[in-house]
Design an enzyme around this catalytic site. Structure first.
Site, PDB file in Angstrom:
ATOM      1  N   HIS A 147      33.868  44.516  32.365  1.00  0.00           N
ATOM      2  CA  HIS A 147      34.261  44.927  33.722  1.00  0.00           C
ATOM      3  C   HIS A 147      35.201  43.871  34.270  1.00  0.00           C
ATOM      4  CE1 HIS A 147      33.908  46.889  37.675  1.00  0.00           C
ATOM      5  NE2 HIS A 147      34.049  45.648  38.138  1.00  0.00           N
ATOM      6  N   CYS A 148      36.407  44.269  34.624  1.00  0.00           N
ATOM      7  CA  CYS A 148      37.426  43.338  35.098  1.00  0.00           C
ATOM      8  C   CYS A 148      37.467  43.359  36.621  1.00  0.00           C
ATOM      9  CB  CYS A 148      38.794  43.713  34.528  1.00  0.00           C
ATOM     10  SG  CYS A 148      40.106  42.573  35.017  1.00  0.00           S
ATOM     11  N   GLY A 149      37.088  42.226  37.226  1.00  0.00           N
ATOM     12  CA  GLY A 149      37.105  42.142  38.684  1.00  0.00           C
ATOM     13  C   GLY A 149      38.503  42.230  39.251  1.00  0.00           C
TER      14      GLY A 149
END
Length: 392
Positions: free
Chosen positions: A189-191
């Site tokens: 999951h890429c913030g």
């Protein structure tokens, strides 16, 4: 000279903080001060801040901080997206204000005024494409196709049901607790994107990394050429050699040229150093994800394999230790009957040295097929769609 030293110290501290924050957890930095700085930046600061808030504002302040932390870290939010847009917008603004007045120059033509804008626009476009594209959401309608596309290896992936979505969990998928959905071929999951990186948008993510690496490199080289052009146009070398009598050699001229640049173009140099540092970090991140793509592995699977190999290694070491103990007892009985050479006993190979754990990645199908799976995801291919229509 005080300003020059402040700029140098500022650049070194910035580099140290960035490397420590982004790369401090890498194995190469184990036991070093960079790992300690990384731990302080990622855990220590937050822990001390929580204690401070609790001591000053009591339980109510701690609860409010927990709510903010939950929103920022555990729920989808656009904070890092806005920070990215702010960084790229501010960087481009300062470049325009400080460097565009020297374009066209001795080494750069006027076309770079427009190519730089197109390059930044392309980066933002890839950012939006990665942020708002479907990462490969697994649902009741397509779960059977994903189950067929990715077989279980019964090592790090086995047949099970997602306890949240209540559907079968395909191999290589993971339920993202932040997005609250199952994602096929889940990477992470890429913030920064406020989105998961999965089967359908890994190609956009890789294009984003490559583009921004080239963008930062382009900015670094362009500003460097601007400064080199100013040296040429103002004939700084001639002034130093003819009027000041310095020897026309690199070792003699370099300190004076650097001092002049730092004094006259400190803003441009700060921007160039910043872009160079970011480009190096992006190069490392791009190389890591390129390796994952060519071996058909994900970040999530890398951690799973590491846990499995560590567990398997411990099991094998325990078996080897038991075998070594048994062999030692047997040798002890033999030694009571006949003496053994001390040199032979010293160079005898330990059973623990024979412990070897091999990673067997069944999803690695060769370079070309691995790359094609990134460029053309399985769920976009005709075979996947036909399989879906037959099952429907």
């Amino acid at each position: 000279m005080e300003v020059e030293w402040l700029l140098v110290i500022h650049g070194l501290v910035t580099l140290l903080v960035l490397v420590s924050f982004l790369c401090g957890q890498w194995p190469i930095f184990d036991g070093t001060f960079i790992q300690k700085i990384h731990f302080f930046l990622t855990f220590g600061v937050c822990d001390y801040f929580r204690r401070f808030v609790g001591a000053v504002f009591g339980q109510r302040g701690s609860n409010a901080l927990f709510c903010v932390e939950y929103y920022c870290c555990d729920r989808p939010n656009p904070i890092l997206q806005l920070i990215y847009l702010g960084i790229i917008g501010a960087s481009y603004y300062f470049i325009v204000q400080s460097a565009f007045k020297y374009i066209p120059g001795y080494y750069l033509g006027e076309v770079h005024r427009y190519t730089s804008l197109l390059a930044v626009g392309g980066g933002i476009l890839l950012f939006l494409l990665t942020s708002f594209s479907d990462p490969g959401t697994v649902n009741i309608e397509n779960v059977s196709q994903y189950l067929s596309a990715y077989p279980y290896d019964n090592i790090i992936f086995s047949e099970k049901e997602c306890p949240t979505c209540k559907i079968p969990k395909p191999a290589r998928s993971k339920h993202c607790s932040i997005c609250d959905r199952c994602v096929a071929r889940f990477d992470h999951h890429c913030g920064w994107m406020n989105n998961c990186i999965g089967e359908r948008n890994t190609r956009y993510f890789m294009a984003f990394l490559l583009w921004h690496f080239l963008l930062c490199l382009y900015g670094t080289v362009a500003i460097g050429l601007v400064l080199a052009g100013r040296l040429k146009e103002l004939r700084v070398i001639d002034i130093l050699t003819v009027y000041y009598g310095f020897e026309n050699s690199f070792s003699s001229l370099a300190p004076h040229v650097v001092a002049w640049l730092l004094d006259s173009y400190n803003t441009q140099i700060l921007i160039m150093v910043f872009l160079a540092i970011v480009s190096m970090l992006l190069a490392g991140f791009l190389a890591y994800h390129t390796k994952l793509c060519v071996t058909n592995t994900t970040t999530n699977e890398t951690f799973k394999w590491q846990e499995y190999l560590n567990w398997k290694r411990k099991v094998n070491e325990a078996k080897a230790s038991a075998a070594a103990l048994k062999a030692s007892l047997g040798e002890l009985n033999q030694e009571m009957t006949r003496p053994v050479s001390k040199w032979k006993a010293f160079f005898r190979r330990s059973h623990l040295e024979e412990v070897e754990v091999v990673k067997n990645n069944i999803y690695d199908k060769g370079l070309l097929q691995n790359v094609s799976e990134i460029v053309i995801p399985l769920s976009t291919r005709r075979s996947f769609i036909q399989r879906k229509s037959k099952s429907g």
